[in-house]
Design a protein around this motif. Structure first.
Motif, PDB file in Angstrom:
ATOM      1  N   PRO A 165       0.817  -1.229   0.000  1.00 39.90           N
ATOM      2  CA  PRO A 165       0.000   0.000   0.000  1.00 39.90           C
ATOM      3  C   PRO A 165       0.845   1.272   0.000  1.00 39.90           C
ATOM      4  CG  PRO A 165      -0.458  -1.386   1.954  1.00 39.90           C
ATOM      5  CD  PRO A 165       0.682  -2.021   1.224  1.00 39.90           C
ATOM      6  N   ASP A 166       0.229   2.366  -0.463  1.00 46.63           N
ATOM      7  CA  ASP A 166       0.882   3.677  -0.407  1.00 46.63           C
ATOM      8  C   ASP A 166       0.703   4.279   0.983  1.00 46.63           C
ATOM      9  OD1 ASP A 166       1.699   3.735  -3.045  1.00 46.63           O
ATOM     10  OD2 ASP A 166      -0.225   4.576  -3.733  1.00 46.63           O
ATOM     11  N   LYS A 167       1.760   4.979   1.445  1.00 45.49           N
ATOM     12  CA  LYS A 167       1.667   5.682   2.730  1.00 45.49           C
ATOM     13  C   LYS A 167       1.567   7.186   2.470  1.00 45.49           C
ATOM     14  CE  LYS A 167       5.553   3.855   4.091  1.00 45.49           C
ATOM     15  NZ  LYS A 167       6.758   3.426   4.737  1.00 45.49           N
ATOM     16  N   PRO A 168       0.995   7.982   3.358  1.00 44.49           N
ATOM     17  CA  PRO A 168       0.262   7.544   4.551  1.00 44.49           C
ATOM     18  C   PRO A 168      -1.110   6.984   4.174  1.00 44.49           C
ATOM     19  CG  PRO A 168       0.093   9.937   4.309  1.00 44.49           C
ATOM     20  CD  PRO A 168       1.003   9.459   3.208  1.00 44.49           C
ATOM     21  N   PHE A 169      -1.633   6.090   5.030  1.00 43.53           N
ATOM     22  CA  PHE A 169      -2.970   5.558   4.788  1.00 43.53           C
ATOM     23  C   PHE A 169      -3.989   6.663   5.086  1.00 43.53           C
ATOM     24  CE2 PHE A 169      -1.636   0.961   6.244  1.00 43.53           C
ATOM     25  CZ  PHE A 169      -0.625   0.963   5.299  1.00 43.53           C
ATOM     26  N   GLU A 170      -5.112   6.579   4.380  1.00 49.70           N
ATOM     27  CA  GLU A 170      -6.178   7.579   4.592  1.00 49.70           C
ATOM     28  C   GLU A 170      -6.697   7.499   6.045  1.00 49.70           C
ATOM     29  OE1 GLU A 170      -9.497   6.846   2.030  1.00 49.70           O
ATOM     30  OE2 GLU A 170     -10.554   8.666   2.669  1.00 49.70           O
ATOM     31  N   ARG A 171      -7.010   8.671   6.620  1.00 50.51           N
ATOM     32  CA  ARG A 171      -7.602   8.701   7.973  1.00 50.51           C
ATOM     33  C   ARG A 171      -9.013   9.265   7.886  1.00 50.51           C
ATOM     34  NH1 ARG A 171      -2.671  10.777  11.955  1.00 50.51           N
ATOM     35  NH2 ARG A 171      -1.047   9.613  10.864  1.00 50.51           N
ATOM     36  N   ILE A 172      -9.963   8.558   8.431  1.00 46.97           N
ATOM     37  CA  ILE A 172     -11.368   8.985   8.418  1.00 46.97           C
ATOM     38  C   ILE A 172     -11.822   9.001   9.876  1.00 46.97           C
ATOM     39  CG2 ILE A 172     -13.697   8.383   7.583  1.00 46.97           C
ATOM     40  CD1 ILE A 172     -12.250   6.610   5.441  1.00 46.97           C
ATOM     41  N   THR A 173     -12.478  10.075  10.311  1.00 45.37           N
ATOM     42  CA  THR A 173     -12.937  10.061  11.701  1.00 45.37           C
ATOM     43  C   THR A 173     -14.196   9.206  11.806  1.00 45.37           C
ATOM     44  OG1 THR A 173     -14.374  11.983  11.517  1.00 45.37           O
ATOM     45  CG2 THR A 173     -12.079  12.422  12.129  1.00 45.37           C
ATOM     46  N   TYR A 174     -14.403   8.689  13.009  1.00 47.49           N
ATOM     47  CA  TYR A 174     -15.622   7.923  13.276  1.00 47.49           C
ATOM     48  C   TYR A 174     -16.842   8.758  12.904  1.00 47.49           C
ATOM     49  CZ  TYR A 174     -19.573   6.205  15.938  1.00 47.49           C
ATOM     50  OH  TYR A 174     -20.830   5.797  16.302  1.00 47.49           O
TER      51      TYR A 174
END
Ligand code: ASN
Length: 311
Positions: A165-174
């Motif tokens: 995978p490519d970094k950084p991984f996507e961040r999604i809030t709850y």
């Protein structure tokens, strides 16, 4: 004697090529995880199997207990509390920790739960959540490239074409995830995404008491789950930890748990736990994802499926 036990079919299942390939991948996954962490300055601690305290977990997972010397030892559900102590010996620790979680029978349908599994559990003293997030991304990329290099034959047999995978991984809030997809946000997002991603900042009402509340966003936690793409679901779960006795006590009470059950832990917190962050990653789920198979039984030699009896 279990009347459903069938020795021949067990022997046949263990002898299948698929099991041998999954075992090779499992071996290389564990080897590369340990190598990666040692290179990052981590020390490996032996797993704790029984203890008077273990993770209560948030969902309805039964625990197993052993009576001994007039006391109750609990089989480890996760090593969270011991990790918080172990970082007093060395600031970066990990363990391949067998966890026993007596899941209700209906969890058999998920293909993602076993009564007995191995968790790579790690913890870093005085590090914020971001450090373990970055470490986890590097670790997953390292493991996938190691497996691609060392297990191409097995990946081909499973018909698995896996990219690093490519970094950084996507961040999604709850909050974002829940607002858009409601209660099934994790399943929907996991199906939609092509690369692993993070869900961060879970609500305090939905997680265990040991993850730390965000100072700037009360009611939400400084925690995270990594989710695999292609519908493979949760990879790991962790966060930064609460270490202050008064706050731990409030959180235990808030969850309706009995303070007496945690008096040892509370006394330890009173004496001085350190701030830390960490996570636990299910080894069998990682192997399942790498193999591209639909359930954990396929890649486990002695699967303990919820609701079933097996050796
Ligand atoms: N091991 C996880 C952690 O470090 C906790 C868990 O497995 N419930 O946060």
């Amino acid at each position: 004697m279990d009347p459903t036990f069938d020795a021949r079919s067990l022997i046949e299942r263990i002898s299948e090529d698929e099991k041998a390939h999954a075992l090779k991948i499992n071996t290389e996954v564990r080897k590369s995880l340990a190598e990666f962490l040692r290179n990052e300055g981590f020390l490996e601690i032996p797993p704790v199997i029984i203890s008077t305290i273990t993770d209560p977990l948030f969902h309805s997972t039964g625990g197993a207990e052993i009576e001994y010397a007039g006391a109750k030892f609990r089989l480890t559900k996760s090593m969270i509390f011991h990790k918080q102590l172990a970082i007093l010996a060395h600031d970066k620790i990990f363990s391949f920790s067998p966890n026993i979680r007596l899941e209700p029978p209906e969890m058999a349908d998920t293909g993602a739960h076993l009564l007995e599994f191995t968790q790579l559990d790690l913890e870093m003293a005085y590090e914020p959540r971001n450090s373990v997030i970055e470490l986890a991304e590097d670790m997953i990329c390292h493991v996938i490239s190691h497996v691609k290099k060392n297990c191409q034959e097995q990946l081909d047999r499973f018909g698995r074409d896996l990219n690093v995978p490519d970094k950084p991984f996507e961040r999604i809030t709850y909050k974002e995830a829940h607002d858009e997809y409601g209660g099934i946000y994790e399943e929907v997002l996991s199906q939609k995404k092509k690369e692993p991603f993070w869900i961060i900042d879970y609500p305090i009402t939905g997680r265990e008491f040991y993850d730390r509340e965000k100072p700037d966003d009360p009611g939400f936690l400084d925690d995270m789950d990594m989710i695999y793409p292609e519908g493979y679901g949760e990879a790991l779960s962790g966060g930064s930890r609460e270490y202050r006795r008064d706050r731990i006590e409030k959180r235990i009470l808030r969850q309706g748990l009995d303070l007496d059950d945690y008096h040892v832990y509370l006394e330890l917190a009173e004496e001085g736990l350190s701030p830390s962050s960490g996570f636990g990653l299910g080894i069998e789920r990682l192997v399942r994802y790498i193999c591209g198979l639909s359930d954990l039984e396929a890649i486990t030699l002695f699967p303990k499926t919820p609701g079933s009896v097996s050796i």
